[in-house]
Design an enzyme around this catalytic site. Sequence first.
Site, PDB file in Angstrom:
ATOM      1  CG  ASP A 203      -8.796  37.541-103.263  1.00 30.83           C
ATOM      2  OD1 ASP A 203      -8.119  38.542-102.965  1.00 30.83           O
ATOM      3  OD2 ASP A 203      -8.629  36.431-102.727  1.00 30.83           O
ATOM      4  CB  SER A 226      -5.931  38.661 -99.263  1.00 29.65           C
ATOM      5  OG  SER A 226      -5.638  38.414-100.620  1.00 29.65           O
ATOM      6  CD  GLN A 276      -6.451  41.723-101.613  1.00 32.52           C
ATOM      7  OE1 GLN A 276      -5.390  41.509-102.178  1.00 32.52           O
ATOM      8  NE2 GLN A 276      -7.522  40.939-101.766  1.00 32.52           N
TER       9      GLN A 276
END
Length: 283
Positions: A203, A226, A276
Amino acid sequence: MSELSATDQLKRTLTLEQIEVNLFLGRSRPGETGRIFGGQVVSQALLAAMKTVEGRVCHSLQSYFIRPGDPTQPVLYQVEHSRDGRSFTTRRVIAIQKGEQIFNMACSFQVPEEGYSHQDAMPDAPAPDTVQEERARLLELFADAPATIERWPETPIEMRAVEPVNIRDPKPVSSIHRVWFRLREDWGDDIALNQVVLAYASDYSLLGTGMRPHGVSWMTGIQGASLDHIVWFHRPTNFSRWHLYVQDSPSASGARGFNRGSIYRDDGVLVASTAQEGLIRKR
């Protein structure tokens, strides 16, 4: 008492407290401010799910960030047993703070078995020892603003971006973003532990990939966050080895950027893929 290293802090963060059957508490690093790093919630939720599964290996997780997490408060992880089949096991994990969901995840585990195998070749990239370490690059970039650097302590993940952008003055560039990264210490070959660390690290740079074609960054007036995070684990690895994170963003629309990544070990083995969608909103 000496201060813990970044990797020791991560090890502490990845130690969950079981308070009841299927209920676990996770905590952030002491002194952390702002909001909880998304990769931390992903990795803690995956770890909570793993503690309810035996003899099976996680092959995928799909998660949603619902609310910002408060790093000064513990996170309660509630694991639901969706299914225990002959080959596959499914778990759902809900992360709760102050009585509200901040995150949820579905993850699937499989009994190890042999089958067909293929993969794309790893793209060419300069060797990691020829690429500048990310913190050293930031120290140079913010040499005139030491207070800004103090907000970014050393991370447990060593990162070296092949195509870095100047976040203070970004220019439009290709969305293709190659980053070498690895855990700063060798924690051994345990499959589950290395998956948890890889999920944590995955991430770090993915959100910014969708900003690259537009010449913007969080320092130029962009609100970024995110929205979800997906990881597919293809093959076991030891994450203390160098891995090449090949990322791109094929689309952005509706104030959302879609980003995807392939994670190759330094010997060319494709160990994981990611996807993502992130908020990239003009303030």
